[in-house]
Design an enzyme around this catalytic site. Sequence first.
Site, PDB file in Angstrom:
ATOM      1  N   ALA A  98       0.845  -1.202   0.000  1.00 60.72           N
ATOM      2  CA  ALA A  98       0.000   0.000   0.000  1.00 60.72           C
ATOM      3  C   ALA A  98       0.877   1.247   0.000  1.00 60.72           C
ATOM      4  CB  ALA A  98      -0.920  -0.023   1.220  1.00 60.72           C
ATOM      5  N   VAL A 103       5.228  -4.176  -3.971  1.00 58.82           N
ATOM      6  CA  VAL A 103       6.055  -3.983  -2.771  1.00 58.82           C
ATOM      7  C   VAL A 103       7.360  -3.294  -3.161  1.00 58.82           C
ATOM      8  CG1 VAL A 103       5.048  -5.982  -1.620  1.00 58.82           C
ATOM      9  CG2 VAL A 103       7.128  -6.268  -2.962  1.00 58.82           C
ATOM     10  N   SER A 106       5.753  -3.588  -9.191  1.00 57.63           N
ATOM     11  CA  SER A 106       6.998  -2.999  -8.689  1.00 57.63           C
ATOM     12  C   SER A 106       8.011  -3.000  -9.825  1.00 57.63           C
ATOM     13  CB  SER A 106       7.589  -3.841  -7.559  1.00 57.63           C
ATOM     14  OG  SER A 106       6.606  -4.282  -6.675  1.00 57.63           O
ATOM     15  N   PHE A 129       4.239   3.768 -14.752  1.00 57.74           N
ATOM     16  CA  PHE A 129       4.968   4.932 -15.268  1.00 57.74           C
ATOM     17  C   PHE A 129       4.554   6.226 -14.578  1.00 57.74           C
ATOM     18  CE2 PHE A 129       5.151   1.891 -18.861  1.00 57.74           C
ATOM     19  CZ  PHE A 129       6.533   1.803 -18.987  1.00 57.74           C
ATOM     20  N   ALA A 164      12.997   3.405 -19.852  1.00 62.35           N
ATOM     21  CA  ALA A 164      12.291   4.704 -19.790  1.00 62.35           C
ATOM     22  C   ALA A 164      12.903   5.557 -18.684  1.00 62.35           C
ATOM     23  CB  ALA A 164      10.803   4.479 -19.543  1.00 62.35           C
ATOM     24  N   ALA A 186      15.858   5.273 -17.320  1.00 68.30           N
ATOM     25  CA  ALA A 186      17.257   5.608 -17.629  1.00 68.30           C
ATOM     26  C   ALA A 186      17.311   6.785 -18.617  1.00 68.30           C
ATOM     27  CB  ALA A 186      17.972   4.385 -18.209  1.00 68.30           C
ATOM     28  N   PHE A 187      16.443   6.775 -19.622  1.00 65.01           N
ATOM     29  CA  PHE A 187      16.427   7.883 -20.600  1.00 65.01           C
ATOM     30  C   PHE A 187      16.027   9.196 -19.929  1.00 65.01           C
ATOM     31  CE2 PHE A 187      16.571   6.850 -25.287  1.00 65.01           C
ATOM     32  CZ  PHE A 187      17.206   5.627 -25.134  1.00 65.01           C
ATOM     33  N   CYS A 233      13.150   5.800  -7.913  1.00 66.01           N
ATOM     34  CA  CYS A 233      13.271   5.004  -9.143  1.00 66.01           C
ATOM     35  C   CYS A 233      14.533   5.222  -9.964  1.00 66.01           C
ATOM     36  CB  CYS A 233      12.066   5.260 -10.029  1.00 66.01           C
ATOM     37  SG  CYS A 233      10.625   4.362  -9.489  1.00 66.01           S
TER      38      CYS A 233
HETATM   39  C1  UDX Z   1       9.960   8.753 -12.279  1.00 64.66           C
HETATM   40  C2  UDX Z   1       9.407   8.637 -13.715  1.00 64.66           C
HETATM   41  O1  UDX Z   1       9.155   9.951 -14.227  1.00 64.66           O
HETATM   42  C3  UDX Z   1       8.135   7.804 -13.727  1.00 64.66           C
HETATM   43  O2  UDX Z   1       7.677   7.613 -15.053  1.00 64.66           O
HETATM   44  C4  UDX Z   1       8.430   6.430 -13.084  1.00 64.66           C
HETATM   45  O3  UDX Z   1       7.257   5.653 -13.021  1.00 64.66           O
HETATM   46  C5  UDX Z   1       9.017   6.602 -11.692  1.00 64.66           C
HETATM   47  O4  UDX Z   1      10.171   7.455 -11.739  1.00 64.66           O
HETATM   48  P1  UDX Z   1       9.366  10.214 -10.137  1.00 64.66           P
HETATM   49  O5  UDX Z   1      10.680   9.736  -9.628  1.00 64.66           O
HETATM   50  O6  UDX Z   1       8.163  10.076  -9.274  1.00 64.66           O
HETATM   51  O7  UDX Z   1       8.997   9.465 -11.507  1.00 64.66           O
HETATM   52  O8  UDX Z   1       9.468  11.770 -10.514  1.00 64.66           O
HETATM   53  P2  UDX Z   1      10.105  12.589 -11.742  1.00 64.66           P
HETATM   54  O9  UDX Z   1       9.159  13.655 -12.091  1.00 64.66           O
HETATM   55  O10 UDX Z   1      10.539  11.720 -12.840  1.00 64.66           O
HETATM   56  O11 UDX Z   1      11.367  13.302 -11.072  1.00 64.66           O
HETATM   57  C6  UDX Z   1      12.519  12.590 -10.648  1.00 64.66           C
HETATM   58  C7  UDX Z   1      13.592  13.543 -10.173  1.00 64.66           C
HETATM   59  O12 UDX Z   1      14.137  14.294 -11.265  1.00 64.66           O
HETATM   60  C8  UDX Z   1      13.112  14.586  -9.160  1.00 64.66           C
HETATM   61  O13 UDX Z   1      14.081  14.746  -8.154  1.00 64.66           O
HETATM   62  C9  UDX Z   1      12.974  15.847  -9.984  1.00 64.66           C
HETATM   63  O14 UDX Z   1      13.105  17.018  -9.217  1.00 64.66           O
HETATM   64  C10 UDX Z   1      14.140  15.675 -10.955  1.00 64.66           C
HETATM   65  N1  UDX Z   1      13.976  16.445 -12.211  1.00 64.66           N
HETATM   66  C11 UDX Z   1      12.933  16.159 -13.046  1.00 64.66           C
HETATM   67  C12 UDX Z   1      14.912  17.419 -12.549  1.00 64.66           C
HETATM   68  O15 UDX Z   1      15.869  17.664 -11.810  1.00 64.66           O
HETATM   69  N2  UDX Z   1      14.767  18.093 -13.738  1.00 64.66           N
HETATM   70  C13 UDX Z   1      13.738  17.839 -14.608  1.00 64.66           C
HETATM   71  O16 UDX Z   1      13.685  18.493 -15.666  1.00 64.66           O
HETATM   72  C14 UDX Z   1      12.792  16.845 -14.249  1.00 64.66           C
HETATM   73  P1  ADP Z   2       6.609   1.952  -3.768  1.00 68.13           P
HETATM   74  O1  ADP Z   2       7.092   3.356  -4.012  1.00 68.13           O
HETATM   75  O2  ADP Z   2       7.227   0.955  -4.702  1.00 68.13           O
HETATM   76  O3  ADP Z   2       5.112   1.857  -3.735  1.00 68.13           O
HETATM   77  P2  ADP Z   2       6.653   1.819  -0.854  1.00 68.13           P
HETATM   78  O4  ADP Z   2       7.810   1.575   0.055  1.00 68.13           O
HETATM   79  O5  ADP Z   2       5.955   3.144  -0.804  1.00 68.13           O
HETATM   80  O6  ADP Z   2       7.180   1.514  -2.334  1.00 68.13           O
HETATM   81  O7  ADP Z   2       5.528   0.705  -0.619  1.00 68.13           O
HETATM   82  C1  ADP Z   2       5.770  -0.653  -0.583  1.00 68.13           C
HETATM   83  C2  ADP Z   2       4.855  -1.281   0.493  1.00 68.13           C
HETATM   84  O8  ADP Z   2       4.966  -2.704   0.399  1.00 68.13           O
HETATM   85  C3  ADP Z   2       5.210  -0.920   1.931  1.00 68.13           C
HETATM   86  O9  ADP Z   2       4.092  -0.305   2.557  1.00 68.13           O
HETATM   87  C4  ADP Z   2       5.568  -2.278   2.593  1.00 68.13           C
HETATM   88  O10 ADP Z   2       5.136  -2.380   3.928  1.00 68.13           O
HETATM   89  C5  ADP Z   2       4.810  -3.255   1.709  1.00 68.13           C
HETATM   90  N1  ADP Z   2       5.353  -4.639   1.744  1.00 68.13           N
HETATM   91  C6  ADP Z   2       6.639  -5.041   1.599  1.00 68.13           C
HETATM   92  N2  ADP Z   2       6.728  -6.389   1.658  1.00 68.13           N
HETATM   93  C7  ADP Z   2       5.475  -6.870   1.840  1.00 68.13           C
HETATM   94  C8  ADP Z   2       4.901  -8.186   1.965  1.00 68.13           C
HETATM   95  N3  ADP Z   2       5.658  -9.281   1.902  1.00 68.13           N
HETATM   96  N4  ADP Z   2       3.569  -8.285   2.155  1.00 68.13           N
HETATM   97  C9  ADP Z   2       2.797  -7.181   2.205  1.00 68.13           C
HETATM   98  N5  ADP Z   2       3.260  -5.914   2.076  1.00 68.13           N
HETATM   99  C10 ADP Z   2       4.585  -5.747   1.895  1.00 68.13           C
END
Ligand code: UDX
Ligand code: ADP
Length: 459
Positions: free
Chosen positions: A11, A91, A132, A163, A220, A222-223, A273
């Site tokens: 969650a 998870v 995940s 994404f 995606a 990495a790019f 990520c």
């Molecule tokens: C990223 C991907 O965008 C998303 O598709 C994937 O599912 C998860 O990872 P997220 O990490 O939530 O999403 O946010 P994102 O908006 O991508 O920003 C990542 C980091 O890059 C942040 O620290 C942001 O401040 C920084 N960033 C982003 C910059 O420094 N410059 C930019 O132009 C864009």
């Molecule tokens: P993400 O950003 O990938 O959603 P989070 O750390 O926010 O990662 O959430 C992952 C959740 O998965 C946590 O709340 C954690 O407690 C839960 N989790 C991890 N392992 C298990 C498991 N074996 N069964 C149920 N929940 C789990």
Amino acid sequence: MTIKKICCIGAGYVGGPTMAVIAYKNPDIEVNIVDINADRIAAWNDEDLSNLPIYEPGLAEIVEKTRGKNLFFSTDINKAIDESEMIFISVNTPTKTYGKGKGMAADLKYVELCARNIAEVATTDKIVVEKSTLPVRTAQAIKSILHNTGNSVNFDVLSNPEFLAEGTAIQDLLSPDRVLIGGESEDAIESLAKVYGSWVDDDKILRTNVWSSELSKLTANAFLAQRISSINAISELCEKTEANVNEVARAIGMDSRIGSKFLNASIGFGGSCFQKDILNLVYIARSYNLHEVADYWEQVIVLNDHQKRRFSDHLIKTLYNTVSGKKIAMLGWAFKKDTNDTRESAAIYVADHLLSEQANVAVYDPKVEDFKVLNDLNYLNSRPEQENRELVSVHDNPYEALKDAHAVAIMTEWDEFKTYDWRSIYDNMKKPAFVFDGRNILDKSKMEEIGFEYYSIGQ
Ligand code: UDX
Ligand code: ADP
């Protein structure tokens, strides 16, 4: 198969918003989100929606419309697994902190535990969906565990990478650029496509083999990260040559082949990520002896670390080579605006460096809880926790954090920072008053007019 019941294990930032939107758009499907963390589930069930464990614009409104109707949060994992036809694994998959692949490979222990849990409990056929972010070929591993330890029921494993970006998760989920489903069984793929099909056009639902789907997610990210490191590399050159990185970004972004998004120079990317996924890519490439490929992608991380380090180095150098005993106010702790997530936030590393120089760091972030700031610093293990407690203060009021500060470092691009009364902030700071704008959100000429010594990235 028409799905009637979905279970999501995990969650968190991915499982919570994704399932809320699936439930919202599919009133006929019952969605059960389960987690081992009872506090987190209690927070999701809190009557006061401002206490949801995740801050994400638009999320509370959707939870309000669905919770208790067809969206449920619980710790009863086994029951939810057994009753569902489709199970999402959402998870956490952090970078390994021990053993083989330490600091590089994804730790799959939570995913494996889920797979074993599903195998043990399931008494009817299930479609298992990996949500995940995982290394390539994980679906294969999940499949092997399910088939070898299960109760002779059939499991189809699909890869359906997420994404969404935090801060815009609900918008990203409601209007995705594409939905990607990788798998072997056409029936299982179509069952999942139907769930998304209630609000996503079919031409945006891509069907691929399972490995392409897994690798597409890593690629995606990495790019995207590579674009940020590219513009950040140019920002350093701009600072030496009097070019302006904002002007360069605008000029190149108007080339439709390059595009204007994701070209904001910054203190470096954070989040759960980008770094993890690139390290994963590097690890996989190395494991196949593809050293040139691995080195190529690793540079994206090297440059990102350099960007964070040179920001704090520059701050220290500008403050006459010492920040010892000086109050440095940090505005923002989240890794980007509109989220309370701090994982891999550049602020943590900048603060850690300043603390090693014995600065007094005063932090304000509109959404990050106080305890997270100290937890993040303690997790780095750079000094005794007691020392972090003495040197760091976390404030509910930005003006308090800024009062009598020698310098301000802007770490997150929260909109509210632009609206502050910077003249009164100036009056209440030590002089000369320095601003280090790690997000280029303030107006340089206005700040200088007030009297600030203003530094930004790549200008
Ligand atoms: C990223 C991907 O965008 C998303 O598709 C994937 O599912 C998860 O990872 P997220 O990490 O939530 O999403 O946010 P994102 O908006 O991508 O920003 C990542 C980091 O890059 C942040 O620290 C942001 O401040 C920084 N960033 C982003 C910059 O420094 N410059 C930019 O132009 C864009
Ligand atoms: P993400 O950003 O990938 O959603 P989070 O750390 O926010 O990662 O959430 C992952 C959740 O998965 C946590 O709340 C954690 O407690 C839960 N989790 C991890 N392992 C298990 C498991 N074996 N069964 C149920 N929940 C789990």
